[in-house]
Design a protein around this motif. Structure first.
Motif, PDB file in Angstrom:
ATOM      1  N   ARG A 179       0.845  -1.182   0.000  1.00  0.00           N
ATOM      2  CA  ARG A 179       0.000   0.000   0.000  1.00  0.00           C
ATOM      3  C   ARG A 179       0.873   1.222   0.000  1.00  0.00           C
ATOM      4  O   ARG A 179       1.905   1.242   0.661  1.00  0.00           O
ATOM      5  CB  ARG A 179      -0.876   0.038   1.257  1.00  0.00           C
ATOM      6  CG  ARG A 179      -2.137  -0.737   1.129  1.00  0.00           C
ATOM      7  CD  ARG A 179      -3.124  -0.349   2.202  1.00  0.00           C
ATOM      8  NE  ARG A 179      -4.096  -1.415   2.343  1.00  0.00           N
ATOM      9  CZ  ARG A 179      -4.115  -2.273   3.337  1.00  0.00           C
ATOM     10  NH1 ARG A 179      -3.224  -2.205   4.291  1.00  0.00           N
ATOM     11  NH2 ARG A 179      -5.039  -3.212   3.384  1.00  0.00           N
ATOM     12  N   TYR A 180       0.461   2.244  -0.727  1.00  0.00           N
ATOM     13  CA  TYR A 180       1.110   3.537  -0.607  1.00  0.00           C
ATOM     14  C   TYR A 180       0.066   4.615  -0.848  1.00  0.00           C
ATOM     15  O   TYR A 180      -0.968   4.389  -1.442  1.00  0.00           O
ATOM     16  CB  TYR A 180       2.310   3.669  -1.536  1.00  0.00           C
ATOM     17  CG  TYR A 180       2.037   3.388  -2.988  1.00  0.00           C
ATOM     18  CD1 TYR A 180       1.623   4.393  -3.842  1.00  0.00           C
ATOM     19  CD2 TYR A 180       2.201   2.109  -3.510  1.00  0.00           C
ATOM     20  CE1 TYR A 180       1.367   4.146  -5.164  1.00  0.00           C
ATOM     21  CE2 TYR A 180       1.946   1.855  -4.842  1.00  0.00           C
ATOM     22  CZ  TYR A 180       1.531   2.885  -5.662  1.00  0.00           C
ATOM     23  OH  TYR A 180       1.278   2.641  -6.986  1.00  0.00           O
ATOM     24  N   ARG A 181       0.361   5.790  -0.336  1.00  0.00           N
ATOM     25  CA  ARG A 181      -0.596   6.886  -0.376  1.00  0.00           C
ATOM     26  C   ARG A 181      -0.901   7.297  -1.815  1.00  0.00           C
ATOM     27  O   ARG A 181      -0.062   7.163  -2.709  1.00  0.00           O
ATOM     28  CB  ARG A 181      -0.037   8.075   0.409  1.00  0.00           C
ATOM     29  CG  ARG A 181       0.171   7.757   1.875  1.00  0.00           C
ATOM     30  CD  ARG A 181       0.795   8.916   2.640  1.00  0.00           C
ATOM     31  NE  ARG A 181       2.041   9.401   2.081  1.00  0.00           N
ATOM     32  CZ  ARG A 181       3.233   8.832   2.252  1.00  0.00           C
ATOM     33  NH1 ARG A 181       3.334   7.705   2.945  1.00  0.00           N
ATOM     34  NH2 ARG A 181       4.317   9.357   1.733  1.00  0.00           N
ATOM     35  N   ALA A 182      -2.085   7.852  -2.020  1.00  0.00           N
ATOM     36  CA  ALA A 182      -2.543   8.220  -3.365  1.00  0.00           C
ATOM     37  C   ALA A 182      -1.625   9.255  -4.002  1.00  0.00           C
ATOM     38  O   ALA A 182      -1.484   9.298  -5.209  1.00  0.00           O
ATOM     39  CB  ALA A 182      -3.966   8.752  -3.300  1.00  0.00           C
ATOM     40  N   TRP A 183      -0.963  10.102  -3.176  1.00  0.00           N
ATOM     41  CA  TRP A 183      -0.119  11.162  -3.725  1.00  0.00           C
ATOM     42  C   TRP A 183       1.356  10.759  -3.820  1.00  0.00           C
ATOM     43  O   TRP A 183       2.192  11.563  -4.203  1.00  0.00           O
ATOM     44  CB  TRP A 183      -0.273  12.433  -2.887  1.00  0.00           C
ATOM     45  CG  TRP A 183       0.016  12.229  -1.428  1.00  0.00           C
ATOM     46  CD1 TRP A 183       1.217  12.331  -0.812  1.00  0.00           C
ATOM     47  CD2 TRP A 183      -0.921  11.884  -0.407  1.00  0.00           C
ATOM     48  NE1 TRP A 183       1.101  12.058   0.523  1.00  0.00           N
ATOM     49  CE2 TRP A 183      -0.214  11.786   0.802  1.00  0.00           C
ATOM     50  CE3 TRP A 183      -2.301  11.647  -0.401  1.00  0.00           C
ATOM     51  CZ2 TRP A 183      -0.830  11.454   1.999  1.00  0.00           C
ATOM     52  CZ3 TRP A 183      -2.897  11.315   0.803  1.00  0.00           C
ATOM     53  CH2 TRP A 183      -2.172  11.231   1.985  1.00  0.00           C
ATOM     54  N   PHE A 184       1.650   9.508  -3.479  1.00  0.00           N
ATOM     55  CA  PHE A 184       3.039   9.037  -3.567  1.00  0.00           C
ATOM     56  C   PHE A 184       3.438   8.912  -5.031  1.00  0.00           C
ATOM     57  O   PHE A 184       2.690   8.391  -5.848  1.00  0.00           O
ATOM     58  CB  PHE A 184       3.180   7.686  -2.867  1.00  0.00           C
ATOM     59  CG  PHE A 184       4.585   7.153  -2.869  1.00  0.00           C
ATOM     60  CD1 PHE A 184       5.580   7.773  -2.155  1.00  0.00           C
ATOM     61  CD2 PHE A 184       4.906   6.020  -3.602  1.00  0.00           C
ATOM     62  CE1 PHE A 184       6.873   7.281  -2.147  1.00  0.00           C
ATOM     63  CE2 PHE A 184       6.190   5.515  -3.603  1.00  0.00           C
ATOM     64  CZ  PHE A 184       7.176   6.156  -2.874  1.00  0.00           C
ATOM     65  N   GLU A 185       4.627   9.414  -5.375  1.00  0.00           N
ATOM     66  CA  GLU A 185       5.050   9.454  -6.772  1.00  0.00           C
ATOM     67  C   GLU A 185       6.271   8.586  -7.035  1.00  0.00           C
ATOM     68  O   GLU A 185       7.082   8.874  -7.914  1.00  0.00           O
ATOM     69  CB  GLU A 185       5.318  10.902  -7.198  1.00  0.00           C
ATOM     70  CG  GLU A 185       4.081  11.767  -7.118  1.00  0.00           C
ATOM     71  CD  GLU A 185       4.308  13.174  -7.644  1.00  0.00           C
ATOM     72  OE1 GLU A 185       5.114  13.333  -8.582  1.00  0.00           O
ATOM     73  OE2 GLU A 185       3.686  14.096  -7.113  1.00  0.00           O
TER      74      GLU A 185
END
Length: 151
Positions: free
Chosen positions: A44-50
């Motif tokens: 899982r990673y945050r929606a804004w992680f790039e």
């Protein structure tokens, strides 16, 4: 009607539990592709992680200062109050006449324009010019009690 005869509505469906491997019915990789971060379980990673790239919120330049303690007033001039045909002005009457948008927020009376009525005005704050014009016309300027508590 017994509990075992009740049918679940078609709109409520159980989620498909996808297992990987040839015997699970979803194919070898179960739609996850080959290897990589998204193929792993618990990934899982945050929606804004790039993906390690400099994130947008750090790339965009920031300027200025926002004071979180600033009080925002709804402004009413004495000239506007002079046009009202009332002898007592309070936040509710200002709201009903359309001079302010919210009677629960702070209100400040400014001294722009002519004022010649003997009116009792209740507000959170008054400018010095407005206070003088109201007093000279024989009116009364009353500061609302809970003005210090609001922001």
């Amino acid at each position: 009607m017994e509990q075992y005869t009740i049918k679940r509505p078609d709109s409520i469906k159980k989620r498909k539990r996808i297992g990987t491997g040839p015997s699970a019915g979803g194919g070898k990789t179960a739609g996850r592709g080959h290897k990589g971060q998204k193929a792993r379980s618990g990934s899982r990673y945050r929606a804004w992680f790039e993906g390690g790239q400099m994130p947008l919120q750090r790339r965009v330049p920031k300027r200025g200062f926002n004071n979180i303690f600033k009080k925002y007033y709804q402004i009413v001039n004495v000239e506007q109050i002079n046009k009202l045909e009332l002898n007592e002005i309070n936040p509710e009457t200002l709201f009903k006449s359309g001079l302010i948008k919210d009677s629960s927020k702070l209100i400040k009376i400014l001294g722009n324009g002519d004022f010649n009525k003997s009116v009792k005005i209740t507000a959170d704050s008054f400018s010095a010019g407005a206070m003088n014009k109201i007093k000279n016309a024989g009116g009364e300027a009353i500061i609302r009690k809970n003005a210090a508590e609001k922001k």
